[in-house]
Design an enzyme around this catalytic site. Structure first.
Site, PDB file in Angstrom:
ATOM      1  CB  CYS A  10      11.078  71.355   6.036  1.00  0.00           C
ATOM      2  SG  CYS A  10      10.000  70.865   7.366  1.00  0.00           S
ATOM      3  CB  THR A  11      10.067  76.320   6.845  1.00  0.00           C
ATOM      4  OG1 THR A  11      10.478  76.443   5.493  1.00  0.00           O
ATOM      5  CG2 THR A  11       9.978  77.697   7.476  1.00  0.00           C
ATOM      6  N   GLY A  12       9.535  74.574   9.278  1.00  0.00           N
ATOM      7  CA  GLY A  12       8.964  74.557  10.617  1.00  0.00           C
ATOM      8  C   GLY A  12       8.990  73.224  11.330  1.00  0.00           C
ATOM      9  CG  ASN A  13      10.913  69.302  12.821  1.00  0.00           C
ATOM     10  OD1 ASN A  13      11.168  69.036  13.986  1.00  0.00           O
ATOM     11  ND2 ASN A  13      10.892  68.360  11.901  1.00  0.00           N
ATOM     12  CB  SER A  14       4.933  71.601  11.421  1.00  0.00           C
ATOM     13  OG  SER A  14       4.727  72.185  10.158  1.00  0.00           O
ATOM     14  CB  CYS A  15       4.058  69.361   7.072  1.00  0.00           C
ATOM     15  SG  CYS A  15       2.659  70.248   7.776  1.00  0.00           S
ATOM     16  NE  ARG A  16       7.487  71.228   3.315  1.00  0.00           N
ATOM     17  CZ  ARG A  16       7.757  72.427   2.848  1.00  0.00           C
ATOM     18  NH1 ARG A  16       7.975  72.592   1.560  1.00  0.00           N
ATOM     19  NH2 ARG A  16       7.830  73.468   3.643  1.00  0.00           N
ATOM     20  CB  SER A  17      11.312  67.719   8.213  1.00  0.00           C
ATOM     21  OG  SER A  17      10.617  68.559   9.105  1.00  0.00           O
ATOM     22  CB  SER A  36      12.874  65.581  11.021  1.00  0.00           C
ATOM     23  OG  SER A  36      11.951  65.571  12.088  1.00  0.00           O
ATOM     24  CB  THR A  63       9.700  66.448  19.601  1.00  0.00           C
ATOM     25  OG1 THR A  63      11.022  66.034  19.256  1.00  0.00           O
ATOM     26  CG2 THR A  63       9.186  65.623  20.778  1.00  0.00           C
ATOM     27  CG  ASP A  65      13.101  68.497  18.090  1.00  0.00           C
ATOM     28  OD1 ASP A  65      12.689  68.850  19.208  1.00  0.00           O
ATOM     29  OD2 ASP A  65      13.032  67.325  17.677  1.00  0.00           O
ATOM     30  CB  CYS A  82      10.974  73.605   1.912  1.00  0.00           C
ATOM     31  SG  CYS A  82      11.664  74.234   3.449  1.00  0.00           S
ATOM     32  CB  CYS A  89      20.530  74.544   5.626  1.00  0.00           C
ATOM     33  SG  CYS A  89      21.380  73.202   6.468  1.00  0.00           S
ATOM     34  CG  ASP A 105       4.436  74.080   3.654  1.00  0.00           C
ATOM     35  OD1 ASP A 105       3.941  73.119   4.285  1.00  0.00           O
ATOM     36  OD2 ASP A 105       4.796  75.136   4.201  1.00  0.00           O
TER      37      ASP A 105
END
Length: 139
Positions: A10-17, A36, A63, A65, A82, A89, A105
């Site tokens: 996903c965009t920021g590898n902070s939530c969904r992924s 992820s 983490t 990444d 997303c 990608c 998101d």
């Protein structure tokens, strides 16, 4: 037999992924290596950690990444979560299967704290249901 690799982007590898990685580790067992990453690394969202903890899955040690080309090129399945990740990608080799499972998101949720939290819970459950379906059907 070597484990298959599934890579959530996903965009920021902070939530969904991150949530997808947590669910996949829960549902896919030892058959898959689960990773992820993001187009960027925004750090692990505390609400994603809290939402997953609520369902008994600890992602606090995961983490944030950026995409690793070695993992990407050796993955059996790359799943974008997303539109931004789907669009940006990097190219994958022909043997790498790519799918898009779009989810809202939660980091962009608006409203009161309760409404934002409900948004996180909803997306968490949607991702969990999708991973459960994949674990059961392979689709």
């Amino acid at each position: 037999m070597e484990n298959k690799i599934i890579y959530f982007l996903c965009t920021g590898n902070s939530c969904r992924s991150q949530m997808a990685e947590g669910w996949a580790k829960q549902y896919l067992g030892d058959e898959w290596k689960v990773y992820s990453a993001g187009i960027e690394a925004h750090g692990l969202n505390p609400n994603a950690v809290k939402a997953m903890k609520e369902v008994g899955i600890d992602i606090s040690n995961q983490t944030s990444d950026i995409i690793d080309s070695d993992i990407l090129n050796n993955a059996d399945l790359v799943v974008t979560l997303c539109g931004d990740a789907a669009d940006k990608c990097p190219m994958t080799p022909p043997h790498v299967k790519r799918e898009h499972w779009g989810f809202d998101d939660p980091a962009r949720a608006q409203g009161t704290e309760e409404e934002k939290w409900a948004f996180f819970q909803r997306v968490r459950d949607e991702i969990g249901n999708r991973l459960k379906e994949f674990a059961e059907t392979g689709k």
